[in-house]
Design a protein around this motif. Structure first.
Motif, PDB file in Angstrom:
ATOM      1  N   UNK A   1       0.658  -0.713   1.113  1.00 47.07           N
ATOM      2  CA  UNK A   1       0.118   0.606   0.801  1.00 47.07           C
ATOM      3  C   UNK A   1      -0.279   0.749  -0.650  1.00 47.07           C
ATOM      4  N   UNK A   2       0.461   0.078  -1.552  1.00 41.37           N
ATOM      5  CA  UNK A   2       0.170   0.158  -2.980  1.00 41.37           C
ATOM      6  C   UNK A   2      -0.937  -0.801  -3.406  1.00 41.37           C
ATOM      7  N   UNK A   3      -0.942  -2.013  -2.860  1.00 40.45           N
ATOM      8  CA  UNK A   3      -1.936  -3.007  -3.297  1.00 40.45           C
ATOM      9  C   UNK A   3      -3.280  -2.830  -2.599  1.00 40.45           C
ATOM     10  N   UNK A   4      -3.322  -2.051  -1.527  1.00 41.03           N
ATOM     11  CA  UNK A   4      -4.588  -1.768  -0.832  1.00 41.03           C
ATOM     12  C   UNK A   4      -4.832  -0.257  -0.854  1.00 41.03           C
ATOM     13  N   UNK A   5      -5.075   0.311  -2.041  1.00 42.44           N
ATOM     14  CA  UNK A   5      -5.194   1.772  -2.146  1.00 42.44           C
ATOM     15  C   UNK A   5      -6.359   2.358  -1.360  1.00 42.44           C
ATOM     16  N   UNK A   6      -7.475   1.634  -1.259  1.00 43.16           N
ATOM     17  CA  UNK A   6      -8.624   2.165  -0.522  1.00 43.16           C
ATOM     18  C   UNK A   6      -8.299   2.300   0.970  1.00 43.16           C
ATOM     19  N   UNK A   7      -7.590   1.309   1.500  1.00 43.32           N
ATOM     20  CA  UNK A   7      -7.165   1.395   2.902  1.00 43.32           C
ATOM     21  C   UNK A   7      -6.216   2.566   3.092  1.00 43.32           C
ATOM     22  N   UNK A   8      -5.288   2.723   2.162  1.00 40.80           N
ATOM     23  CA  UNK A   8      -4.325   3.821   2.248  1.00 40.80           C
ATOM     24  C   UNK A   8      -5.024   5.173   2.195  1.00 40.80           C
ATOM     25  N   UNK A   9      -5.983   5.310   1.287  1.00 38.84           N
ATOM     26  CA  UNK A   9      -6.738   6.568   1.179  1.00 38.84           C
ATOM     27  C   UNK A   9      -7.528   6.830   2.457  1.00 38.84           C
ATOM     28  N   UNK A  10      -8.140   5.774   3.001  1.00 37.29           N
ATOM     29  CA  UNK A  10      -8.910   5.932   4.243  1.00 37.29           C
ATOM     30  C   UNK A  10      -8.008   6.353   5.396  1.00 37.29           C
ATOM     31  N   UNK A  11      -6.818   5.759   5.474  1.00 41.55           N
ATOM     32  CA  UNK A  11      -5.874   6.123   6.529  1.00 41.55           C
ATOM     33  C   UNK A  11      -5.442   7.578   6.383  1.00 41.55           C
ATOM     34  N   UNK A  12      -5.131   7.981   5.149  1.00 41.27           N
ATOM     35  CA  UNK A  12      -4.693   9.362   4.917  1.00 41.27           C
ATOM     36  C   UNK A  12      -5.820  10.348   5.208  1.00 41.27           C
ATOM     37  N   UNK A  13      -7.054  10.004   4.804  1.00 43.09           N
ATOM     38  CA  UNK A  13      -8.190  10.908   5.001  1.00 43.09           C
ATOM     39  C   UNK A  13      -8.526  11.071   6.476  1.00 43.09           C
ATOM     40  N   UNK A  14      -8.593   9.965   7.206  1.00 43.63           N
ATOM     41  CA  UNK A  14      -8.932  10.066   8.623  1.00 43.63           C
ATOM     42  C   UNK A  14      -7.787  10.685   9.425  1.00 43.63           C
ATOM     43  N   UNK A  15      -6.561  10.385   9.010  1.00 42.74           N
ATOM     44  CA  UNK A  15      -5.420  11.041   9.653  1.00 42.74           C
ATOM     45  C   UNK A  15      -5.441  12.537   9.413  1.00 42.74           C
ATOM     46  N   UNK A  16      -5.812  12.937   8.185  1.00 44.44           N
ATOM     47  CA  UNK A  16      -5.941  14.363   7.879  1.00 44.44           C
ATOM     48  C   UNK A  16      -7.050  15.010   8.680  1.00 44.44           C
ATOM     49  N   UNK A  17      -8.144  14.274   8.873  1.00 41.58           N
ATOM     50  CA  UNK A  17      -9.251  14.808   9.678  1.00 41.58           C
ATOM     51  C   UNK A  17      -8.821  15.027  11.124  1.00 41.58           C
ATOM     52  N   UNK A  18      -8.083  14.063  11.665  1.00 42.49           N
ATOM     53  CA  UNK A  18      -7.573  14.217  13.032  1.00 42.49           C
ATOM     54  C   UNK A  18      -6.660  15.433  13.124  1.00 42.49           C
TER      55      UNK A  18
END
Length: 214
Positions: free
Chosen positions: A150-167
């Motif tokens: 989660x820390x070393x792949x921040x873009x993936x983490x942000x994408x997961x949080x953003x799409x999860x928030x959208x859902x």
């Protein structure tokens, strides 16, 4: 005769929606069947296992059979994950609200430390089940690897949080969708991003291995 053009798109979309809804129904059923406390974690792991196979091209798999086999085989281990997650979440919640209401400097410092721990906890929640169904690791490493990735792949983490928030936003706006897609949509978007991340990490590891440099 197979449908073509727009009809084919509509048919595949309806078929996918039905499969996602069926998976969500299984998740709810087996969660309740385990008395919620002992059912939600193995059901969630089984749901992610099905989604992972979909993302790897197994769109024609028997959903119930795949789900049930994963639920049954991982029941004890995933309940261990679930109980740790639930206990840690409760401790962080109680700890933060207790110290946040106190005005002294020590309590303020503990509150901020708890918030930081909460961020780490959020990383674990997002990555733990995708990690669990993708990798065979020692039990405790799932937690540390979830935080590390989660820390070393921040873009993936942000994408997961953003799409999860959208859902979450869609489900709040249209609450009638919750019984049909409340869990499976989260699994789909989280596993989609995590799966791409894992494949990329595996590629990097393969490229840096001594065998690949010969």
């Amino acid at each position: 005769m197979r449908e073509k053009g727009a009809m084919a798109v509509i048919y595949r979309s309806c078929e996918a929606a039905a499969k996602i809804a069926w998976l969500n129904g299984l998740w709810l059923l087996f969660t309740l069947g385990g008395g919620i406390v002992l059912g939600w974690a193995p059901s969630t792991a089984a749901m992610f296992a099905v989604v992972r196979k979909w993302l790897r091209g197994r769109t024609d798999l028997a959903i119930f059979k795949t789900f049930f086999e994963a639920y049954k085989s991982e029941f004890i281990k995933t309940n261990g994950l679930g109980l740790i997650l639930a206990a840690a979440g409760c401790m962080l919640f109680v700890n933060y609200h207790f110290f946040q209401s106190r005005p002294d400097l020590f309590s303020i410092m503990i509150s901020y430390a708890t918030l930081l721990a909460g961020v780490m906890y959020g990383l674990v929640v997002m990555y733990i089940f995708p990690l669990y169904v993708h990798f065979q690791l020692p039990f405790t490493r799932y937690f540390s690897q979830a935080v590390l990735i989660g820390l070393v792949r921040p873009l993936t983490t942000i994408a997961m949080a953003a799409t999860g928030g959208l859902v979450a936003y869609v489900l709040i706006v249209v609450p009638g969708l919750i019984p049909f897609y409340g869990g499976s949509l989260f699994a789909l978007v989280l596993m989609f991003h995590a799966h791409r991340c894992f494949l990329r990490l595996e590629e990097i590891k393969a490229e840096s291995s001594p065998e690949s440099q010969k």
